[in-house]
Enzyme design. Structure first.
Site, mmCIF file in Angstrom:
data_model
loop_
_atom_site.group_PDB
_atom_site.id
_atom_site.type_symbol
_atom_site.label_atom_id
_atom_site.label_comp_id
_atom_site.label_asym_id
_atom_site.label_seq_id
_atom_site.Cartn_x
_atom_site.Cartn_y
_atom_site.Cartn_z
ATOM 1 N N GLY A 47 -53.339 -14.815 21.358
ATOM 2 C CA GLY A 47 -53.088 -13.440 20.952
ATOM 3 C C GLY A 47 -51.655 -13.015 20.784
ATOM 4 O O GLY A 47 -51.353 -12.185 19.943
ATOM 5 N N GLU A 102 -47.303 -11.044 26.376
ATOM 6 C CA GLU A 102 -48.752 -10.870 26.220
ATOM 7 C C GLU A 102 -49.033 -9.993 25.008
ATOM 8 O O GLU A 102 -48.219 -9.148 24.642
ATOM 9 C CB GLU A 102 -49.337 -10.178 27.452
ATOM 10 C CG GLU A 102 -49.769 -11.115 28.542
ATOM 11 C CD GLU A 102 -51.140 -11.724 28.283
ATOM 12 O OE1 GLU A 102 -51.562 -11.807 27.120
ATOM 13 O OE2 GLU A 102 -51.778 -12.130 29.256
ATOM 14 N N ASP A 103 -50.205 -10.181 24.421
ATOM 15 C CA ASP A 103 -50.645 -9.281 23.361
ATOM 16 C C ASP A 103 -51.213 -8.003 23.964
ATOM 17 O O ASP A 103 -50.917 -6.911 23.507
ATOM 18 C CB ASP A 103 -51.677 -9.954 22.450
ATOM 19 C CG ASP A 103 -52.880 -10.526 23.204
ATOM 20 O OD1 ASP A 103 -52.851 -10.609 24.452
ATOM 21 O OD2 ASP A 103 -53.858 -10.908 22.535
ATOM 22 N N ASP A 106 -55.428 -5.768 29.752
ATOM 23 C CA ASP A 106 -56.533 -4.851 30.013
ATOM 24 C C ASP A 106 -56.950 -4.956 31.477
ATOM 25 O O ASP A 106 -56.430 -4.246 32.309
ATOM 26 C CB ASP A 106 -57.681 -4.997 29.019
ATOM 27 C CG ASP A 106 -58.097 -6.432 28.735
ATOM 28 O OD1 ASP A 106 -57.946 -7.287 29.619
ATOM 29 O OD2 ASP A 106 -58.598 -6.678 27.641
ATOM 30 N N LYS A 134 -53.852 -1.320 28.603
ATOM 31 C CA LYS A 134 -54.974 -0.405 28.830
ATOM 32 C C LYS A 134 -54.961 0.000 30.303
ATOM 33 O O LYS A 134 -55.619 -0.633 31.131
ATOM 34 C CB LYS A 134 -56.303 -1.088 28.513
ATOM 35 C CG LYS A 134 -56.523 -1.471 27.079
ATOM 36 C CD LYS A 134 -57.904 -2.117 26.957
ATOM 37 C CE LYS A 134 -58.218 -2.575 25.582
ATOM 38 N NZ LYS A 134 -59.563 -3.205 25.516
ATOM 39 N N PHE A 156 -62.097 -1.639 22.466
ATOM 40 C CA PHE A 156 -61.898 -2.967 21.901
ATOM 41 C C PHE A 156 -61.045 -2.869 20.648
ATOM 42 O O PHE A 156 -61.298 -2.036 19.782
ATOM 43 C CB PHE A 156 -63.250 -3.616 21.589
ATOM 44 C CG PHE A 156 -63.119 -5.061 21.210
ATOM 45 C CD1 PHE A 156 -62.964 -6.031 22.180
ATOM 46 C CD2 PHE A 156 -63.126 -5.441 19.879
ATOM 47 C CE1 PHE A 156 -62.831 -7.376 21.836
ATOM 48 C CE2 PHE A 156 -63.003 -6.775 19.516
ATOM 49 C CZ PHE A 156 -62.857 -7.745 20.503
ATOM 50 N N VAL A 157 -60.015 -3.739 20.560
ATOM 51 C CA VAL A 157 -59.095 -3.710 19.421
ATOM 52 C C VAL A 157 -58.934 -5.099 18.814
ATOM 53 O O VAL A 157 -59.094 -6.114 19.498
ATOM 54 C CB VAL A 157 -57.713 -3.143 19.822
ATOM 55 C CG1 VAL A 157 -57.800 -1.665 20.138
ATOM 56 C CG2 VAL A 157 -57.116 -3.894 20.998
ATOM 57 N N ASP A 163 -58.209 -10.746 18.295
ATOM 58 C CA ASP A 163 -59.347 -11.158 17.480
ATOM 59 C C ASP A 163 -60.674 -10.632 17.997
ATOM 60 O O ASP A 163 -60.788 -10.211 19.147
ATOM 61 C CB ASP A 163 -59.422 -12.681 17.423
ATOM 62 C CG ASP A 163 -59.917 -13.289 18.723
ATOM 63 O OD1 ASP A 163 -60.935 -14.002 18.691
ATOM 64 O OD2 ASP A 163 -59.298 -13.057 19.784
ATOM 65 N N ARG A 169 -57.127 -11.878 13.595
ATOM 66 C CA ARG A 169 -55.768 -12.065 14.118
ATOM 67 C C ARG A 169 -54.701 -11.842 13.048
ATOM 68 O O ARG A 169 -53.583 -11.455 13.340
ATOM 69 C CB ARG A 169 -55.593 -13.472 14.687
ATOM 70 C CG ARG A 169 -56.356 -13.736 15.951
ATOM 71 C CD ARG A 169 -55.951 -15.093 16.545
ATOM 72 N NE ARG A 169 -56.884 -15.547 17.538
ATOM 73 C CZ ARG A 169 -56.923 -15.126 18.808
ATOM 74 N NH1 ARG A 169 -56.078 -14.224 19.226
ATOM 75 N NH2 ARG A 169 -57.816 -15.622 19.646
#
Length: 180
Positions: A47, A102-103, A106, A134, A156-157, A163, A169
């Site tokens: 990610g 990090e992407d 959460d 998040k 959810f994104v 992805d 992605r």
């Protein structure tokens, strides 16, 4: 703009122009904070690859990069809670300043796992840079995350490295799952 990936519909949440601006600011902050150092950027695949690439373009000081590949999502919309280490840390991090890239943070479970691994290698310091956080989804105490692009709600994104079941992605913008 709305898009469909497999069986799910998504709507735009964050446009790329906003990602660029925020990434530029984070790059400037890091460059100033580490001007007397040569930090190691440790990207968490898959990610983070887009965010890390754009972030590194904004870093004006010498630095090194390496990657790990950890997985906690296995095609679902929520983390499985089980972390799979697909590519481990391949660089000596002892006495190095490490910035984990990090992407998204959460639940924090994957990041907590990685932090434990990195700290066991006795780095001089460890900081975290994430594009998305998040806060309402955090299930573990990570302390303060040092560099955050955007705080988002617990939804959810996809896009910009994130992805849904391997797809999405490559999208420039970030999209959120549409309700219903």
């Amino acid at each position: 703009m709305n898009i469909t990936i497999k069986d799910k519909n998504f709507e735009t949440l964050i446009e790329y122009c906003m990602i660029e601006k925020r990434t530029r600011l984070i790059g400037l902050e890091i460059s100033i904070a580490y001007e007397q150092s040569v930090p190691v950027f440790l990207g968490v695949l898959n990610g983070s690859f887009m965010f890390m690439a754009d972030l590194l373009k904004e870093i004006s000081i010498p630095c090194e990069t390496t990657f790990v590949k950890l997985a906690s999502y296995h095609g679902d919309l929520q983390s499985s809670g089980t972390i799979t280490e697909e590519l481990g840390i391949a660089m000596d991090l002892q006495n190095r300043d490490v910035i984990i890239v990090e992407d998204i943070v959460d639940s924090g479970t994957t990041l907590a796992y990685l932090l434990k691994k990195v700290k066991a290698l006795k780095p001089a310091s460890v900081k975290i840079a994430t594009l998305l956080q998040k806060p309402d989804a955090l299930a573990v105490d990570l302390g303060e995350i040092d560099y955050v692009g955007f705080e988002i709600s617990n939804e959810f994104v996809v896009g910009y490295g994130l992805d849904y079941d391997g797809l999405g992605r490559n999208l420039k913008d970030i999209y959120r799952l549409c309700e219903g």
